[in-house]
Design a protein around this motif. Structure first.
Motif, PDB file in Angstrom:
ATOM      1  N   GLN A 160      -4.811  -2.372  -7.966  1.00  8.90           N
ATOM      2  CA  GLN A 160      -4.165  -1.104  -7.614  1.00  8.90           C
ATOM      3  C   GLN A 160      -2.880  -1.360  -6.838  1.00  8.90           C
ATOM      4  OE1 GLN A 160      -5.220   2.068  -8.415  1.00  8.90           O
ATOM      5  NE2 GLN A 160      -3.366   2.857  -7.480  1.00  8.90           N
ATOM      6  N   LEU A 164       0.118  -0.312  -4.615  1.00  7.62           N
ATOM      7  CA  LEU A 164       0.245   0.724  -3.591  1.00  7.62           C
ATOM      8  C   LEU A 164       1.703   0.849  -3.150  1.00  7.62           C
ATOM      9  CD1 LEU A 164      -2.873  -0.535  -1.663  1.00  7.62           C
ATOM     10  CD2 LEU A 164      -2.768   1.552  -3.038  1.00  7.62           C
ATOM     11  N   SER A 165       2.300   1.989  -3.446  1.00 10.03           N
ATOM     12  CA  SER A 165       3.720   2.173  -3.127  1.00 10.03           C
ATOM     13  C   SER A 165       3.976   2.081  -1.623  1.00 10.03           C
ATOM     14  CB  SER A 165       4.229   3.494  -3.686  1.00 10.03           C
ATOM     15  OG  SER A 165       3.510   4.575  -3.143  1.00 10.03           O
ATOM     16  N   ASP A 211       4.913  -1.643  -3.163  1.00  8.06           N
ATOM     17  CA  ASP A 211       4.435  -1.916  -4.527  1.00  8.06           C
ATOM     18  C   ASP A 211       3.653  -3.226  -4.635  1.00  8.06           C
ATOM     19  OD1 ASP A 211       5.398   0.482  -5.563  1.00  8.06           O
ATOM     20  OD2 ASP A 211       7.389  -0.370  -5.866  1.00  8.06           O
ATOM     21  N   VAL A 246      -3.970   2.479   4.002  1.00  5.61           N
ATOM     22  CA  VAL A 246      -3.162   2.778   2.813  1.00  5.61           C
ATOM     23  C   VAL A 246      -4.059   2.865   1.580  1.00  5.61           C
ATOM     24  CG1 VAL A 246      -1.382   1.881   1.254  1.00  5.61           C
ATOM     25  CG2 VAL A 246      -1.008   1.854   3.731  1.00  5.61           C
ATOM     26  N   LEU A 247      -4.969   1.919   1.437  1.00  5.31           N
ATOM     27  CA  LEU A 247      -5.887   1.926   0.291  1.00  5.31           C
ATOM     28  C   LEU A 247      -6.756   3.186   0.311  1.00  5.31           C
ATOM     29  CD1 LEU A 247      -7.006   0.424  -2.199  1.00  5.31           C
ATOM     30  CD2 LEU A 247      -8.588  -0.751  -0.638  1.00  5.31           C
ATOM     31  N   ASP A 306      -6.123   6.050   1.782  1.00  2.00           N
ATOM     32  CA  ASP A 306      -5.272   7.216   1.516  1.00  2.00           C
ATOM     33  C   ASP A 306      -5.001   7.347   0.015  1.00  2.00           C
ATOM     34  OD1 ASP A 306      -5.133   7.768   4.237  1.00  2.00           O
ATOM     35  OD2 ASP A 306      -3.106   6.958   4.477  1.00  2.00           O
ATOM     36  N   ALA A 307      -4.691   6.231  -0.621  1.00  2.00           N
ATOM     37  CA  ALA A 307      -4.383   6.250  -2.052  1.00  2.00           C
ATOM     38  C   ALA A 307      -5.582   6.674  -2.894  1.00  2.00           C
ATOM     39  CB  ALA A 307      -3.891   4.877  -2.507  1.00  2.00           C
ATOM     40  N   ASP A 353      -8.005   8.651  -1.780  1.00  6.43           N
ATOM     41  CA  ASP A 353      -8.532   9.905  -1.218  1.00  6.43           C
ATOM     42  C   ASP A 353      -9.927   9.753  -0.616  1.00  6.43           C
ATOM     43  OD1 ASP A 353      -6.263  11.462  -1.837  1.00  6.43           O
ATOM     44  OD2 ASP A 353      -6.963  11.738  -3.891  1.00  6.43           O
TER      45      ASP A 353
END
Length: 77
Positions: free
Chosen positions: A26, A28-29, A33, A52-53, A55-56, A58
């Motif tokens: 995955q 992640l921007s 990236d 971050v993971l 959040d991405a 949800d």
């Protein structure tokens, strides 16, 4: 958060097989990236990568810390 704690949470929250695949595939921007695995290897703080993971993907706050209701949740940033 230490690297070991990050990987323990990946396994617990996402499941070992899916979690490891997610961390390595995955992009992640919010991490320029990179994948979670790449960011950890590049020296990004595991706590930051974890948030971050989550959040991405949800992941709600109540699930981010696994099944241990007494686990200390580090602040997001």
């Amino acid at each position: 958060m230490r690297n070991r704690e990050f990987w323990d949470l990946v396994d617990e929250v996402f499941g070992r097989a899916y979690g490891r695949t997610l961390a390595s595939d995955q992009v992640l921007s919010a991490l320029d990236d990179q994948t979670a695995e790449q960011a950890i290897e590049a020296g990004v703080e595991p706590r930051t990568v974890w948030h971050v993971l989550c959040d991405a993907m949800d992941v709600p706050d109540r699930r981010r810390w696994g099944h241990d209701e007494f686990r200390q949740a580090p602040p997001p940033r």
